[in-house]
Write a protein that holds these residues in place. Structure first.
Motif, PDB file in Angstrom:
ATOM      1  N   ASP A 544       0.861  -1.178   0.000  1.00 51.27           N
ATOM      2  CA  ASP A 544       0.000   0.000   0.000  1.00 51.27           C
ATOM      3  C   ASP A 544       0.905   1.238   0.000  1.00 51.27           C
ATOM      4  O   ASP A 544       1.908   1.267  -0.681  1.00 51.27           O
ATOM      5  CB  ASP A 544      -0.915  -0.043   1.226  1.00 51.27           C
ATOM      6  N   SER A 545       0.580   2.250   0.774  1.00 50.39           N
ATOM      7  CA  SER A 545       1.356   3.483   0.773  1.00 50.39           C
ATOM      8  C   SER A 545       2.693   3.298   1.489  1.00 50.39           C
ATOM      9  O   SER A 545       2.814   2.516   2.430  1.00 50.39           O
ATOM     10  CB  SER A 545       0.564   4.594   1.462  1.00 50.39           C
ATOM     11  N   GLY A 546       3.682   4.082   1.042  1.00 47.58           N
ATOM     12  CA  GLY A 546       4.959   4.089   1.746  1.00 47.58           C
ATOM     13  C   GLY A 546       4.866   4.839   3.059  1.00 47.58           C
ATOM     14  O   GLY A 546       5.250   4.335   4.108  1.00 47.58           O
ATOM     15  N   VAL A 547       4.336   6.083   3.016  1.00 50.08           N
ATOM     16  CA  VAL A 547       4.121   6.910   4.201  1.00 50.08           C
ATOM     17  C   VAL A 547       2.656   7.335   4.218  1.00 50.08           C
ATOM     18  O   VAL A 547       2.166   7.906   3.248  1.00 50.08           O
ATOM     19  CB  VAL A 547       5.018   8.166   4.194  1.00 50.08           C
ATOM     20  N   HIS A 548       1.962   7.059   5.336  1.00 56.14           N
ATOM     21  CA  HIS A 548       0.540   7.398   5.475  1.00 56.14           C
ATOM     22  C   HIS A 548       0.376   8.257   6.724  1.00 56.14           C
ATOM     23  O   HIS A 548       0.714   7.834   7.827  1.00 56.14           O
ATOM     24  CB  HIS A 548      -0.288   6.121   5.588  1.00 56.14           C
ATOM     25  N   ILE A 549      -0.153   9.488   6.525  1.00 55.34           N
ATOM     26  CA  ILE A 549      -0.288  10.439   7.633  1.00 55.34           C
ATOM     27  C   ILE A 549      -1.751  10.840   7.720  1.00 55.34           C
ATOM     28  O   ILE A 549      -2.322  11.322   6.736  1.00 55.34           O
ATOM     29  CB  ILE A 549       0.566  11.706   7.386  1.00 55.34           C
ATOM     30  N   ASP A 550      -2.359  10.675   8.889  1.00 56.25           N
ATOM     31  CA  ASP A 550      -3.742  11.154   9.029  1.00 56.25           C
ATOM     32  C   ASP A 550      -4.031  11.561  10.469  1.00 56.25           C
ATOM     33  O   ASP A 550      -3.153  11.535  11.340  1.00 56.25           O
ATOM     34  CB  ASP A 550      -4.753  10.122   8.522  1.00 56.25           C
ATOM     35  N   ALA A 551      -5.272  11.977  10.714  1.00 58.36           N
ATOM     36  CA  ALA A 551      -5.746  12.357  12.049  1.00 58.36           C
ATOM     37  C   ALA A 551      -4.854  13.421  12.684  1.00 58.36           C
ATOM     38  O   ALA A 551      -4.406  13.289  13.818  1.00 58.36           O
ATOM     39  CB  ALA A 551      -5.864  11.132  12.951  1.00 58.36           C
ATOM     40  N   LEU A 552      -4.613  14.509  11.914  1.00 58.91           N
ATOM     41  CA  LEU A 552      -3.903  15.677  12.428  1.00 58.91           C
ATOM     42  C   LEU A 552      -2.474  15.367  12.859  1.00 58.91           C
ATOM     43  O   LEU A 552      -1.909  16.032  13.729  1.00 58.91           O
ATOM     44  CB  LEU A 552      -4.676  16.317  13.583  1.00 58.91           C
ATOM     45  N   SER A 553      -1.890  14.370  12.282  1.00 62.71           N
ATOM     46  CA  SER A 553      -0.498  14.044  12.579  1.00 62.71           C
ATOM     47  C   SER A 553       0.428  14.914  11.729  1.00 62.71           C
ATOM     48  O   SER A 553       0.026  15.505  10.730  1.00 62.71           O
ATOM     49  CB  SER A 553      -0.231  12.567  12.322  1.00 62.71           C
ATOM     50  N   LYS A 554       1.693  14.958  12.125  1.00 57.62           N
ATOM     51  CA  LYS A 554       2.663  15.815  11.455  1.00 57.62           C
ATOM     52  C   LYS A 554       3.978  15.052  11.307  1.00 57.62           C
ATOM     53  O   LYS A 554       4.490  14.493  12.268  1.00 57.62           O
ATOM     54  CB  LYS A 554       2.889  17.092  12.260  1.00 57.62           C
ATOM     55  N   VAL A 555       4.510  15.057  10.083  1.00 53.90           N
ATOM     56  CA  VAL A 555       5.780  14.403   9.811  1.00 53.90           C
ATOM     57  C   VAL A 555       6.717  15.420   9.169  1.00 53.90           C
ATOM     58  O   VAL A 555       6.373  16.060   8.171  1.00 53.90           O
ATOM     59  CB  VAL A 555       5.614  13.185   8.882  1.00 53.90           C
ATOM     60  N   VAL A 556       7.889  15.576   9.757  1.00 54.03           N
ATOM     61  CA  VAL A 556       8.918  16.470   9.228  1.00 54.03           C
ATOM     62  C   VAL A 556      10.072  15.611   8.724  1.00 54.03           C
ATOM     63  O   VAL A 556      10.571  14.749   9.453  1.00 54.03           O
ATOM     64  CB  VAL A 556       9.410  17.456  10.304  1.00 54.03           C
ATOM     65  N   GLY A 577       0.014  16.535   8.110  1.00 57.72           N
ATOM     66  CA  GLY A 577       0.984  17.439   7.528  1.00 57.72           C
ATOM     67  C   GLY A 577       2.267  16.723   7.156  1.00 57.72           C
ATOM     68  O   GLY A 577       2.767  15.885   7.912  1.00 57.72           O
ATOM     69  N   TRP A 578       2.801  17.039   5.973  1.00 58.62           N
ATOM     70  CA  TRP A 578       4.085  16.511   5.522  1.00 58.62           C
ATOM     71  C   TRP A 578       4.972  17.709   5.175  1.00 58.62           C
ATOM     72  O   TRP A 578       4.623  18.540   4.338  1.00 58.62           O
ATOM     73  CB  TRP A 578       3.895  15.604   4.307  1.00 58.62           C
ATOM     74  N   ILE A 602       1.027  20.131   2.817  1.00 61.35           N
ATOM     75  CA  ILE A 602       2.227  19.494   2.291  1.00 61.35           C
ATOM     76  C   ILE A 602       3.200  20.565   1.809  1.00 61.35           C
ATOM     77  O   ILE A 602       2.829  21.433   1.004  1.00 61.35           O
ATOM     78  CB  ILE A 602       1.894  18.535   1.130  1.00 61.35           C
ATOM     79  N   PHE A 603       4.425  20.518   2.318  1.00 57.64           N
ATOM     80  CA  PHE A 603       5.511  21.358   1.838  1.00 57.64           C
ATOM     81  C   PHE A 603       6.605  20.435   1.306  1.00 57.64           C
ATOM     82  O   PHE A 603       7.147  19.624   2.051  1.00 57.64           O
ATOM     83  CB  PHE A 603       6.070  22.237   2.963  1.00 57.64           C
ATOM     84  N   GLU A 604       6.913  20.571   0.011  1.00 53.71           N
ATOM     85  CA  GLU A 604       7.918  19.711  -0.585  1.00 53.71           C
ATOM     86  C   GLU A 604       9.138  20.536  -0.959  1.00 53.71           C
ATOM     87  O   GLU A 604       9.045  21.644  -1.476  1.00 53.71           O
ATOM     88  CB  GLU A 604       7.352  19.005  -1.817  1.00 53.71           C
ATOM     89  N   ALA A 605      10.325  20.009  -0.675  1.00 52.63           N
ATOM     90  CA  ALA A 605      11.572  20.755  -0.804  1.00 52.63           C
ATOM     91  C   ALA A 605      12.045  20.814  -2.255  1.00 52.63           C
ATOM     92  O   ALA A 605      11.637  20.002  -3.101  1.00 52.63           O
ATOM     93  CB  ALA A 605      12.642  20.108   0.066  1.00 52.63           C
ATOM     94  N   PRO A 606      12.920  21.764  -2.564  1.00 59.32           N
ATOM     95  CA  PRO A 606      13.511  21.824  -3.903  1.00 59.32           C
ATOM     96  C   PRO A 606      14.195  20.521  -4.294  1.00 59.32           C
ATOM     97  O   PRO A 606      14.714  19.790  -3.461  1.00 59.32           O
ATOM     98  CB  PRO A 606      14.521  22.973  -3.785  1.00 59.32           C
ATOM     99  N   ASN A 607      14.159  20.257  -5.608  1.00 56.89           N
ATOM    100  CA  ASN A 607      14.781  19.070  -6.223  1.00 56.89           C
ATOM    101  C   ASN A 607      14.058  17.771  -5.881  1.00 56.89           C
ATOM    102  O   ASN A 607      14.585  16.684  -6.152  1.00 56.89           O
ATOM    103  CB  ASN A 607      16.265  18.958  -5.848  1.00 56.89           C
ATOM    104  N   SER A 608      12.876  17.859  -5.284  1.00 58.83           N
ATOM    105  CA  SER A 608      12.068  16.650  -5.082  1.00 58.83           C
ATOM    106  C   SER A 608      11.459  16.232  -6.419  1.00 58.83           C
ATOM    107  O   SER A 608      11.169  17.062  -7.284  1.00 58.83           O
ATOM    108  CB  SER A 608      10.967  16.911  -4.058  1.00 58.83           C
ATOM    109  N   ARG A 609      11.249  14.917  -6.568  1.00 56.16           N
ATOM    110  CA  ARG A 609      10.760  14.414  -7.846  1.00 56.16           C
ATOM    111  C   ARG A 609       9.669  13.374  -7.633  1.00 56.16           C
ATOM    112  O   ARG A 609       9.721  12.575  -6.700  1.00 56.16           O
ATOM    113  CB  ARG A 609      11.892  13.772  -8.652  1.00 56.16           C
ATOM    114  N   ALA A 610       8.691  13.401  -8.575  1.00 51.76           N
ATOM    115  CA  ALA A 610       7.676  12.358  -8.667  1.00 51.76           C
ATOM    116  C   ALA A 610       7.709  11.852 -10.105  1.00 51.76           C
ATOM    117  O   ALA A 610       7.355  12.586 -11.038  1.00 51.76           O
ATOM    118  CB  ALA A 610       6.302  12.905  -8.311  1.00 51.76           C
ATOM    119  N   ARG A 611       8.121  10.577 -10.294  1.00 52.85           N
ATOM    120  CA  ARG A 611       8.320  10.056 -11.644  1.00 52.85           C
ATOM    121  C   ARG A 611       7.694   8.674 -11.781  1.00 52.85           C
ATOM    122  O   ARG A 611       7.680   7.874 -10.858  1.00 52.85           O
ATOM    123  CB  ARG A 611       9.821   9.938 -11.966  1.00 52.85           C
TER     124      ARG A 611
END
Length: 770
Positions: A544-556, A577-578, A602-611
């Motif tokens: 399934d998903s690699g990282v799953h965040i829900d219920a007001l959780s926060k991952v940095v 939040g991611w 969701i805040f994604e950093a520079p040079n991140s990629r989705a391919r």
């Protein structure tokens, strides 16, 4: 000035000593001078020692109505766990101010004098409460006579006790010496053996089962000349057992596994004093220690549990339930190194690939069944090979074959071969977990658990055991009221494979450094307000998903990382939040690369990629997405999609070779600046646009380019609007700009629309392009 009523306490407090050598103690009453504070230390045995002023302690918090602290100095006795410190105020009765006729009458001086008077009255009241009371009108008793009689009685009792002690209480240096005593002549002995000191009493009765269980002779000693069914030497103590009684030795160099096993066989709480206690975990002792001992250990000490090179087969659940456990570190021995131009060949079908890796030199100590994780700085290599944990199935010479769980083969299969330069992690300390439960569970506040350099293999297999709830590490609910933990735990350099959830966090805080998680149902899931801080993660090959965040959780997330080759989304945030500050790769997933929904941020950093994802590259729905200098390439559907009231801030990013480059729908909005949207190829019913706004949505494009798409460069349909400031639309098969069904495209900053096959602009009668 403080307001001190006469009845505001009695200016005395007793503080328990909770750790050996504790030297700071708090008091809760007002005082103006260090000379007014007194302190007494009461040893665990009840002896009272006056702590001298000046040389014995210092005072902080003077003139503070809430109180302050004392700190013991070199002239004070060394405190021990179980002792007490009594702090009280004792003001000398004297007058400090003399008011002159017609002189100053300062409020501060008067208040201080009055405060002092009231504090002295408090102390009088405290001391009167400790005095003998006689009813009014009654003749006082003859106190001197009573005291004399009492002193005589006490002296007689002491003499009798001393006489008895001279006969029955002996100090013996070893347990062997105690066991050799004549029990008819001696009833009490003090064992002075180092680490095992304590008082033992001879007691009649059948102690055979307890003596058998107490293999370390910590609590029960069998007399040489008396059968265990008739009596035993029994340690006299209250409270918890000390691991040193079982032979525990601090220092971090002596293996204490036998001592902890002996304590486990006896049962009860175990006190671990200051210091580091080394424990080597093996298949033979893991379940016994994990099942109950570590969760009963309290105190300031550290248990340093080491998993040696090799395999441990585990069936018990390592659970930490106490509110105040000692610190527990469980660490393995993972070996890392560099690869130079290794060749990798890949065979197989969806979900069941095999990768044969030809090492220039085989990593030392590698064995069949251990885990291998690959990482590289060459981001042109398909990321599916670089993520997660992969199980070694065979080794022939310098060729290592690994089972590669890769759920996205229907959309983008891995290449047949490639050359690879990067690094590897070889899991040499492996825990094979055979049960369908949680291997490591923290379900109480106050727990301090750290896992490092471990490989954890569970029984989960993607297809046959779907739905089975197994977890490698869980931070969870601490009681039946579902109150969540608030403690912080740490995982570093761990490899996890074969669980329903690699990591499952309910609330609390988790520090996750350099994990490698793959071959699970979900890699890591964060729920119920969890807070997680991740560094350089490698997640992939999960069903399934690699990282799953829900219920007001926060991952940095910090540093470079990836979540690739999963059957679901790479990162899936539902009301959570991611926040990634390092380049993050989400590629080759069976669904979206990164997607947020229902209030996610969701805040994604520079040079991140989705391919090469089987769905959207980056997307959100009724959420907020901020992406700067990112790449969304070769995805099956939209590169950047904003749906159902969502909003995306897209800056300096590239979307190429997707079904659509940027698409806002269902009252969504996007702010696009310096975006390259090109080479979109539409699928069934999709026109392959560069930037499209539909169903009441809005896009603002500034200094962006939409080019070489099979559809339009910019298109607005169904009460939607696009604003172009300095934009370019060129070389598209459709129109450069097109508006349909009550929509508009406005170009206040100008637009450049050359070489579009269908034309520069187009609109129907209800719409406008200006």
């Amino acid at each position: 000035m403080a307001d001190i009523p006469v009845n505001a306490g009695d200016a005395i407090i007793t503080v328990d000593v909770v750790t050996n050598g504790q030297n700071v103690f708090a008091f809760d009453f007002l005082t103006y001078s260090v000379e007014d504070i007194r302190a007494i230390y009461v040893t665990p045995g009840g002896m009272r020692v006056e702590i001298p002023q000046t040389t014995g302690f210092g005072v902080s918090g003077l003139e503070n109505a809430a109180g302050g602290t004392i700190q013991l100095l070199g002239g004070a006795p060394v405190t021990e766990f179980g002792g007490k410190v009594i702090i009280y105020r004792d003001i000398e009765i004297k007058r400090l101010a003399d008011y002159q006729t017609l002189g100053d009458f300062r409020a501060s001086t008067v208040n201080r004098e009055m405060d002092t008077v009231f504090m002295i009255m408090q102390e009088f009241q405290r001391d009167l409460n400790r005095a003998l009371l006689v009813d009014l009108g009654q003749t006082p008793p003859d106190i001197p006579s009573i005291l004399a009689a009492s002193v005589a009685a006490v002296a007689a009792a002491a003499a009798a006790q001393a006489a008895a002690a001279s006969v029955n209480i002996r100090q013996i240096a070893t347990r062997a010496g105690v066991k050799a005593l004549d029990t008819s002549a001696t009833a009490l002995v003090f064992l002075s053996e180092q680490g095992r000191e304590g008082l033992f009493k001879w007691q009649a009765g059948d102690f055979s089962s307890r003596i058998s269980a107490d293999t370390a002779e910590a609590l029960f000693l069998k007399a040489n000349l008396v059968d265990a069914t008739a009596g035993a030497w029994v340690r006299q103590f209250e409270g918890v057992q000390d691991i040193r009684w079982f032979g525990g030795v601090s220092g971090g160099s002596v293996d204490n596994a036998a001592a902890f096993l002996a304590a486990a066989s006896v049962g009860g709480q175990v006190y671990v004093p200051e210091g580091t206690f080394l424990v080597t975990l093996t298949t033979a002792n893991f379940d016994a220690l994990a099942r109950g001992l570590f969760i009963r250990c309290i105190g300031p000490g550290v248990i340093d549990a080491v998993v040696p090179v090799g395999f441990i087969t585990a069936a018990a659940q390592f659970g930490t339930y106490n509110q105040e456990t000692c610190r527990i570190n469980i660490r393995g021995t993972n070996v890392s190194g560099n690869l130079a131009a290794a060749n990798i060949s890949i065979t197989g079908s969806i979900g069941n690939y095999a990768a044969a890796i030809t090492f220039p030199a085989l990593p030392a100590g590698m064995a069949v069944g251990q885990l291998l994780s690959l990482a590289t700085t060459d981001r042109t290599v398909p990321a599916v090979l670089l993520c997660g944990a992969m199980k070694i199935t065979a080794i022939a010479g310098n060729v290592v074959t690994v089972a590669l769980t890769y759920a996205n083969g229907a959309w983008q299969a891995p290449p047949a071969s490639l050359s690879f330069t990067g690094s590897y992690v070889n899991g040499q300390s492996v825990i094979n977990y055979t049960q369908f439960r949680t291997l490591f569970a923290v379900v109480a506040d106050g727990v301090k658990l750290s896992l490092s350099r471990l490989a954890m293999i569970g029984p989960y297999v993607v297809s046959p055991l779907a739905g089975v709830n197994t977890v490698a590490f869980s931070l969870g609910i601490k009681d039946q009221t579902e109150e969540l933990c608030s403690s912080t735990q740490k995982l570093s350099d761990c490899l996890i494979s074969g669980f329903n959830y690699g990591i499952l966090q309910h609330g609390g805080s988790l520090n996750i450094q350099r994990p490698h998680i793959g071959g699970c149902s979900q890699g890591a899931r964060f729920v119920r307000g969890a807070q997680a801080f991740m560094t350089n993660v490698r997640i992939g090959g999960n069903a399934d998903s690699g990282v799953h965040i829900d219920a007001l959780s926060k991952v940095v997330h910090e540093g470079e990382g990836m979540s690739c080759g999963n059957g679901g989304r790479g990162v899936w945030s539902f009301t959570g939040g991611w926040f990634s500050s390092g380049a993050f790769e989400t590629s080759y997933n069976g669904s979206a690369g990164i997607y947020g929904k229902n209030g996610a941020v969701i805040f994604e950093a520079p040079n991140s990629r989705a391919r090469f994802n089987n769905d959207i590259g980056f997307g959100n729905e009724n959420s907020f997405l901020n992406v700067i200098s990112t790449f969304s390439l070769d995805n099956r559907k939209t590169g950047y999609e904003i749906g159902a009231g969502g909003f995306t801030d897209l800056t300096n990013s590239v979307s190429l070779r997707n079904e659509q480059a940027v698409y806002a729908l269902l009252s969504a909005g996007a702010e696009c600046a310096n975006v390259d949207a090109g080479y979109s190829v539409g699928g069934p019913g999709i026109s392959g646009n560069g930037m499209a706004a539909g169903e009441g949505s809005t896009i603002r494009a500034k200094n962006s380019r939409s080019h070489h798409n099979t559809g339009d460069g910019y298109t607005a349909v169904g009460n939607s609007h696009i604003r172009n400031d300095g934009a370019t639309a060129d070389s598209n098969t459709g129109y450069g700009e097109r508006a349909l069904i009550n929509s508009s495209i406005r170009n206040p900053g100008g637009v450049f629309t050359p070489a579009n096959t269908a034309g520069a602009t187009n609109s129907d009668a209800t719409s406008v392009v200006v």
